[in-house]
Design a protein around this motif. Structure first.
Motif, PDB file in Angstrom:
ATOM      1  N   GLY A   1       0.493  -1.264  -0.039  1.00 44.85           N
ATOM      2  CA  GLY A   1      -0.400  -0.281   0.453  1.00 44.85           C
ATOM      3  C   GLY A   1       0.844   1.218   0.301  1.00 44.85           C
ATOM      4  N   ASP A   2       0.499   2.282   0.424  1.00 45.91           N
ATOM      5  CA  ASP A   2       0.691   4.097   0.187  1.00 45.91           C
ATOM      6  C   ASP A   2       1.998   4.030   1.514  1.00 45.91           C
ATOM      7  N   TYR A   3       3.360   4.177   1.399  1.00 47.23           N
ATOM      8  CA  TYR A   3       4.412   4.060   2.296  1.00 47.23           C
ATOM      9  C   TYR A   3       4.279   5.543   3.228  1.00 47.23           C
ATOM     10  N   TYR A   4       3.632   6.188   1.866  1.00 49.06           N
ATOM     11  CA  TYR A   4       3.089   7.806   2.968  1.00 49.06           C
ATOM     12  C   TYR A   4       1.998   8.026   4.096  1.00 49.06           C
ATOM     13  N   ASN A   5       0.945   6.779   3.718  1.00 51.19           N
ATOM     14  CA  ASN A   5       0.210   7.012   4.565  1.00 51.19           C
ATOM     15  C   ASN A   5       0.516   6.861   5.761  1.00 51.19           C
ATOM     16  N   VAL A   6       1.821   5.386   5.825  1.00 53.83           N
ATOM     17  CA  VAL A   6       1.724   5.124   7.335  1.00 53.83           C
ATOM     18  C   VAL A   6       3.423   6.250   7.964  1.00 53.83           C
ATOM     19  N   VAL A   7       3.544   6.645   6.823  1.00 54.26           N
ATOM     20  CA  VAL A   7       4.026   8.285   7.672  1.00 54.26           C
ATOM     21  C   VAL A   7       3.183   8.958   7.972  1.00 54.26           C
ATOM     22  N   GLY A   8       2.465   8.906   7.722  1.00 54.83           N
ATOM     23  CA  GLY A   8       0.751   9.717   8.798  1.00 54.83           C
ATOM     24  C   GLY A   8       0.240  10.946   7.834  1.00 54.83           C
ATOM     25  N   LEU A   9       0.048  10.796   6.503  1.00 54.68           N
ATOM     26  CA  LEU A   9      -0.135  11.587   5.743  1.00 54.68           C
ATOM     27  C   LEU A   9      -0.610  10.941   4.118  1.00 54.68           C
ATOM     28  N   PRO A  10      -1.585   9.803   3.570  1.00 54.23           N
ATOM     29  CA  PRO A  10      -1.707   9.535   2.379  1.00 54.23           C
ATOM     30  C   PRO A  10      -1.912  10.565   0.887  1.00 54.23           C
ATOM     31  N   ILE A  11      -0.825  11.087   0.887  1.00 53.33           N
ATOM     32  CA  ILE A  11      -0.272  12.888   0.213  1.00 53.33           C
ATOM     33  C   ILE A  11      -1.154  12.544  -1.674  1.00 53.33           C
ATOM     34  N   ASN A  12      -1.265  11.330  -1.916  1.00 52.30           N
ATOM     35  CA  ASN A  12      -0.986  10.566  -3.571  1.00 52.30           C
ATOM     36  C   ASN A  12      -3.307  11.449  -3.169  1.00 52.30           C
ATOM     37  N   PRO A  13      -4.075  10.175  -2.886  1.00 57.03           N
ATOM     38  CA  PRO A  13      -5.285  10.985  -2.499  1.00 57.03           C
ATOM     39  C   PRO A  13      -5.593  12.617  -1.930  1.00 57.03           C
ATOM     40  N   ILE A  14      -4.827  12.678  -1.332  1.00 55.06           N
ATOM     41  CA  ILE A  14      -5.100  14.360   0.033  1.00 55.06           C
ATOM     42  C   ILE A  14      -4.599  15.495  -1.770  1.00 55.06           C
ATOM     43  N   SER A  15      -4.201  14.723  -2.192  1.00 57.90           N
ATOM     44  CA  SER A  15      -3.319  16.354  -3.393  1.00 57.90           C
ATOM     45  C   SER A  15      -4.252  15.523  -4.632  1.00 57.90           C
ATOM     46  N   ARG A  16      -4.547  14.774  -5.218  1.00 61.04           N
ATOM     47  CA  ARG A  16      -5.270  14.784  -6.324  1.00 61.04           C
ATOM     48  C   ARG A  16      -7.116  15.674  -6.067  1.00 61.04           C
ATOM     49  N   ARG A  17      -7.387  14.920  -4.330  1.00 61.78           N
ATOM     50  CA  ARG A  17      -8.577  16.195  -4.208  1.00 61.78           C
ATOM     51  C   ARG A  17      -8.553  17.680  -3.654  1.00 61.78           C
ATOM     52  N   LEU A  18      -7.398  17.699  -3.596  1.00 63.90           N
ATOM     53  CA  LEU A  18      -6.987  19.541  -2.831  1.00 63.90           C
ATOM     54  C   LEU A  18      -7.052  20.179  -4.525  1.00 63.90           C
ATOM     55  N   ASP A  19      -6.087  19.066  -5.011  1.00 60.46           N
ATOM     56  CA  ASP A  19      -6.508  19.845  -7.475  1.00 60.46           C
ATOM     57  C   ASP A  19      -7.682  19.644  -7.190  1.00 60.46           C
ATOM     58  N   MET A  20      -8.683  19.603  -7.113  1.00 61.69           N
ATOM     59  CA  MET A  20     -10.027  19.807  -7.105  1.00 61.69           C
ATOM     60  C   MET A  20     -11.042  21.072  -6.648  1.00 61.69           C
ATOM     61  N   LEU A  21      -9.618  21.656  -5.856  1.00 59.85           N
ATOM     62  CA  LEU A  21     -10.264  22.549  -5.109  1.00 59.85           C
ATOM     63  C   LEU A  21      -9.618  24.084  -5.614  1.00 59.85           C
ATOM     64  N   GLY A  22      -8.939  23.466  -6.430  1.00 60.04           N
ATOM     65  CA  GLY A  22      -7.532  24.881  -7.023  1.00 60.04           C
ATOM     66  C   GLY A  22      -6.313  24.812  -5.995  1.00 60.04           C
ATOM     67  N   ILE A  23      -6.153  24.073  -5.493  1.00 58.23           N
ATOM     68  CA  ILE A  23      -4.903  23.970  -4.170  1.00 58.23           C
ATOM     69  C   ILE A  23      -3.634  22.015  -4.509  1.00 58.23           C
ATOM     70  N   LYS A  24      -2.652  23.613  -5.684  1.00 59.51           N
ATOM     71  CA  LYS A  24      -2.306  22.454  -7.077  1.00 59.51           C
ATOM     72  C   LYS A  24      -0.753  22.085  -6.040  1.00 59.51           C
ATOM     73  N   PRO A  25      -0.117  20.921  -6.258  1.00 56.86           N
ATOM     74  CA  PRO A  25       1.234  20.890  -5.715  1.00 56.86           C
ATOM     75  C   PRO A  25       2.240  21.852  -7.035  1.00 56.86           C
ATOM     76  N   MET A  26       2.922  22.096  -6.303  1.00 62.60           N
ATOM     77  CA  MET A  26       4.205  22.875  -7.051  1.00 62.60           C
ATOM     78  C   MET A  26       5.524  22.084  -7.640  1.00 62.60           C
ATOM     79  N   PHE A  27       5.062  22.074  -8.257  1.00 67.29           N
ATOM     80  CA  PHE A  27       6.865  21.148  -9.553  1.00 67.29           C
ATOM     81  C   PHE A  27       7.885  21.699  -9.574  1.00 67.29           C
ATOM     82  N   ALA A  28       8.253  22.833  -8.757  1.00 65.24           N
ATOM     83  CA  ALA A  28       9.538  23.429  -8.793  1.00 65.24           C
ATOM     84  C   ALA A  28      10.199  23.231  -7.936  1.00 65.24           C
TER      85      ALA A  28
END
Length: 192
Positions: A165-192
């Motif tokens: 499963g999701d490694y980051y979930n074990v760290v404490g925050l599953p970043i993939n499903p969170i970032s996809r949902r935040l993206d729909m709210l206009g909060i986008k990851p910054m690839f810089a």
């Protein structure tokens, strides 16, 4: 459209903050001052959803996007949270040694218009941990602010044979499903 500066993380966890920084999501930390307990009996999934909702609602203010999470370790339908002391940390490590457990995180994203709560579960298999490793590990500060009494991203990673499963979930925050949902709210990851 909402902008990035509106994201509020309802957690004091340095690991959650670091994971959001890692994916380039600016946020403000506003820890929820809530009693982290829920009515029993509850499944681990219901428990973490209940607590993430409770945290999100406790810090919510109009016009903001709130992100709250709660993570537990579950073994044989027993919820293992943060150990209170050395004895509890040793007990948890002995229970987890040589076995597969689940790390379950409940996530709530709350806005003025809606609330979404979901869970992510990752299976983690531990090696049979030598007693000397356990004793040395609980003498560090690492086990005491982590569900199940270990941190996969730290020294506790020595105990992990495999994850499903999701490694980051074990760290404490599953970043993939969170970032996809935040993206729909206009909060986008910054690839810089």
């Amino acid at each position: 459209m909402l902008t990035q500066h509106h994201l509020i993380l309802a957690s004091a966890s340095p690991r959650r903050t670091e994971l959001l920084r890692q994916i380039g999501v600016p946020h403000t930390v506003r820890p929820a001052d809530v009693l982290e307990e829920a009515p029993y009996p509850m499944s681990s999934e219901d428990y973490v959803m209940y607590l993430s909702q409770k945290k999100a609602r406790a810090v919510a203010q109009p016009g903001e996007v709130i992100l709250a999470a709660d993570t537990v370790v579950s073994l044989d339908h027993r919820i293992l949270e943060k150990p209170a002391d050395r004895t509890a940390a040793l007990e948890m490590l002995r229970l987890l040694s040589g076995r597969t457990h689940e790390v379950v995180t409940g996530v709530t994203i709350l806005t003025d218009e809606r609330e979404e709560t979901f869970t992510v579960t990752t299976k983690v298999r531990f090696c049979t941990i030598p007693e000397s490793w356990m004793l040395s590990y609980v003498a560090t500060d690492e086990p005491y602010d982590k569900a199940g009494g270990y941190g996969i991203q730290g020294i506790g990673g020595l105990f992990v044979e495999a994850i499903d499963g999701d490694y980051y979930n074990v760290v404490g925050l599953p970043i993939n499903p969170i970032s996809r949902r935040l993206d729909m709210l206009g909060i986008k990851p910054m690839f810089a």
